[in-house]
Design an enzyme around this catalytic site. Structure first.
Site, PDB file in Angstrom:
ATOM      1  N   LYS A 392       0.810  -1.217   0.000  1.00 19.24           N
ATOM      2  CA  LYS A 392       0.000   0.000   0.000  1.00 19.24           C
ATOM      3  C   LYS A 392       0.846   1.272   0.000  1.00 19.24           C
ATOM      4  O   LYS A 392       0.535   2.233  -0.724  1.00 19.24           O
ATOM      5  CB  LYS A 392      -0.930  -0.020   1.222  1.00 19.24           C
ATOM      6  CG  LYS A 392      -1.794   1.213   1.392  1.00 19.24           C
ATOM      7  CD  LYS A 392      -2.648   1.078   2.639  1.00 19.24           C
ATOM      8  CE  LYS A 392      -3.500   2.329   2.859  1.00 19.24           C
ATOM      9  NZ  LYS A 392      -4.314   2.235   4.083  1.00 19.24           N
ATOM     10  N   ARG A 460      -4.630  -6.143  13.149  1.00 14.64           N
ATOM     11  CA  ARG A 460      -3.477  -5.244  13.025  1.00 14.64           C
ATOM     12  C   ARG A 460      -3.501  -4.201  14.139  1.00 14.64           C
ATOM     13  O   ARG A 460      -2.487  -3.943  14.787  1.00 14.64           O
ATOM     14  CB  ARG A 460      -3.519  -4.586  11.652  1.00 14.64           C
ATOM     15  CG  ARG A 460      -2.414  -3.584  11.361  1.00 14.64           C
ATOM     16  CD  ARG A 460      -2.575  -3.093   9.918  1.00 14.64           C
ATOM     17  NE  ARG A 460      -1.729  -1.951   9.620  1.00 14.64           N
ATOM     18  CZ  ARG A 460      -0.479  -2.038   9.209  1.00 14.64           C
ATOM     19  NH1 ARG A 460       0.090  -3.222   9.078  1.00 14.64           N
ATOM     20  NH2 ARG A 460       0.234  -0.959   8.934  1.00 14.64           N
TER      21      ARG A 460
END
Length: 609
Positions: A392, A460
């Site tokens: 990303k 996460r």
């Protein structure tokens, strides 16, 4: 007594070749079978003649002639339409397997390695035979482009009104076939998930857009395609196509980008706010913000690049963008996290066990998990690390690998089929796993643990929160998660500040004790050591490389050093501030500072008069 039909020389040779290939394929050339072939050739001396006949006539072909027609198709001698293939109920798969046994065995072996059973092997081979007949080529010569275009044509032909799931099995067979052909070395296009109608809707919508605007949009997309990720380009294409379609409907007078005015943008904003989304309801304001940001970038860039039809003035401003929410990350507490990991280890599915452990112990994004390669595990010194591919934020990183994770990954790779042409760790029947499979694995394990919905990004956040609560530095957490700026990491400090929590509970105990004593006042030390330190630090002065720790009650002859410099210049608009500084010096009894400001104020008054 049978009548022998008269055939042209070319037709007779074709019947002879049919008889020979039947025998070579292990079948018997029965007189009725050969008679059907002769009858077909007598009526259609050239195979293409049959393909040109009306569909109703094609469907009336007698059964004993149909066998010969199928042989013509599987040997690339006859090309037929998708409608005929959908309505004739041919057994092309079994006939093609008889005449192409080596290719059939090769495809079947690869399909089984990728997880297909005998039924799916048969369906994939049948789909390949139909594609070959549709394009008039041998099965071994079907290309990726022919698979895409022919697959869409077959799906459209097999669809029936009132039956939304018609052709569903064919669609699944085509998806599997793409992976099988690639891993069998028959095509060079890596497999992907098939998105029906995507290649049909977009061109149709662009066709309705004004030619000038469409040309500018395509030129812009071609440029950003050279520097941005495919997903970003795809989002830009969708936003521009949507704006172009809106203008074609609501403002047909707009022929190019230069014709777009502010009133068009305001109308589009109003329409966008009420546009329904696929899942029901209207678009979220974050989605609207993304659309408008993409369009704003388009208008700014074509103006900067000097496109001849760029608008003469900015059309979209910062005030047009909806203010985004800034919610704190959602995470699992320690008890829920422990339950989730226990449920994952008890799950019989090795994919679910590995995925949950990887996400929970490494903080990988879902896309990063799906992109892991088979050489991702590396040994550095005596420890093992996981190399996370560029994703990303356009960077890669290494993550320490827990020994249990190393064992799980080794077991998974040991069961991975050999000879695959993809280097991804996770494949689904030979193609990249879809995001939905990761979501399903998480949902299954969360349900077993008695937890509400769990997402990959939530795990996460959980890892980052656990790390900061246990003393890991923000720099280390940023490296672990692959953050490019500390601003991204600081958000976890907002939800895991142990100092604030400790101070709160320490003071709360003393406040509660207040109501149990006769004297109703707090003790002097109720402020807390850390909060007292923070209050004292409020008066510190920030310098270029640190802070001045001089207490507020102490004087400093450098405090107004700039104002006493001969290069110091000020103007009348700063007089209120200078007056307050003069009064501060007088209140503190700092006569030297007071004289400096008296002189500055006097000069300002003289200049003003």
């Amino acid at each position: 007594m049978s009548i022998r039909l008269a055939l042209t020389g070319e037709a007779a040779d074709l019947v002879g070749a049919f008889a020979v290939e039947l025998t070579e394929a292990g079948a018997t050339a029965w007189p009725s079978t050969i008679g059907g072939a002769r009858a077909f050739c007598a009526r259609y001396p050239v195979p293409a003649t049959f393909a040109d006949r009306p569909i109703d006539e094609q469907l009336r072909l007698p059964a004993h002639q149909r066998r010969f027609a199928c042989w013509l198709m599987v040997t690339s001698r006859l090309r037929v339409s998708a409608e005929y293939l959908a309505r004739a109920e041919l057994r092309l798969g079994s006939i093609a397997a008889r005449h192409h046994p080596v290719l059939h065995a090769r495809l079947a072996d690869t399909a089984r390695v990728l997880g297909s059973d005998d039924v799916w092997v048969r369906d994939q081979w049948s789909a390949l035979a139909q594609l070959a007949a549709l394009h008039g080529v041998l099965p071994e010569n079907v290309t990726s482009e022919q698979l895409d275009s022919g697959g869409d044509a077959l799906l459209a032909a097999f669809a029936r009104p009132g039956h939304p799931k018609a052709g569903h099995k064919l669609r699944s067979a085509l998806v599997r076939l793409r992976a099988t052909l690639y891993h069998a070395g028959m095509t060079d296009t890596p497999p992907r998930l098939h998105r029906p109608n995507r290649g049909v809707v977009a061109p149709a919508q662009w066709a309705a857009v004004a030619p000038g605007l469409a040309a500018t949009a395509r030129r812009y997309l071609a440029q950003i395609e050279l520097s941005l990720r495919p997903s970003t380009v795809r989002i830009a294409e969708q936003a521009l196509r949507e704006l172009g379609s809106f203008l074609a409907r609501e403002a047909p007078g707009v022929s190019c980008a230069a014709d777009i005015g502010r009133h068009h943008i305001e109308a589009y904003k109003s329409w966008l706010a009420h546009r329904p989304r696929a899942g029901g309801g209207t678009l979220h304001r974050h989605t609207i913000r993304g659309h408008l940001t993409t369009l704003r970038c388009f208008f700014d860039r074509i103006a900067e690049w000097g496109y001849p039809d760029a608008p003469s003035r900015p059309l979209i401003f910062a005030g047009d963008l909806p203010i985004p929410d800034q919610p704190l990350p959602r995470f699992l507490d320690d008890a829920a996290s422990a339950k989730l990991l226990r449920a994952a280890r008890a799950d019989p599915d090795p994919f679910a066990r590995l995925v949950v452990e990887l996400l929970a112990r490494t903080g990988l994004r879902r896309g990063e998990l799906m992109a892991l390669a088979i050489d991702a595990v590396v040994q550095i010194g005596s420890a093992y690390w996981l190399r996370v591919p560029i994703g990303k934020l356009h960077n890669d990183r290494y993550i320490p690998l827990h020994p249990q994770l190393k064992t799980l990954l080794d077991d998974w790779l040991a069961d991975r089929p050999a000879g695959l042409r993809s280097d991804l760790i996770f494949l689904d029947r030979g193609r990249p796993i879809p995001p939905a499979r990761v979501d399903r694995a998480l949902a299954k394990v969360a349900a077993a643990a008695g937890i509400a919905t769990v997402t990959a990004h939530q795990l996460r956040h959980t890892l980052a929160t656990q790390a900061i609560n246990r003393g890991m530095s923000l720099e280390a957490i940023a490296a672990l998660l692959g953050h490019r700026t500390m601003t991204m990491t600081m958000v976890y400090a907002r939800i895991a500040d142990r100092t604030v929590a400790d101070e709160y509970f320490a003071v709360s105990e003393k406040v509660e004790a207040l109501y149990e004593r006769a004297e109703h006042h707090l003790p002097a030390d109720a402020e807390g050591a850390e909060m007292l330190k923070l209050r004292r630090e409020i008066t510190s002065r920030m310098l270029g490389n640190g802070h001045c720790a001089r207490p507020a009650q102490m004087d400093c002859h450098f405090e107004s050093i700039c104002e006493s410099c001969t290069f110091f210049v000020t103007t009348i608009e700063f007089r209120p501030t200078l007056q307050r500084q003069r009064e501060d010096a007088a209140a503190k009894g700092q006569l030297g500072r007071q004289k400096i400001f008296d002189g500055i104020l006097e000069r300002l008054d003289d200049e003003a008069s």
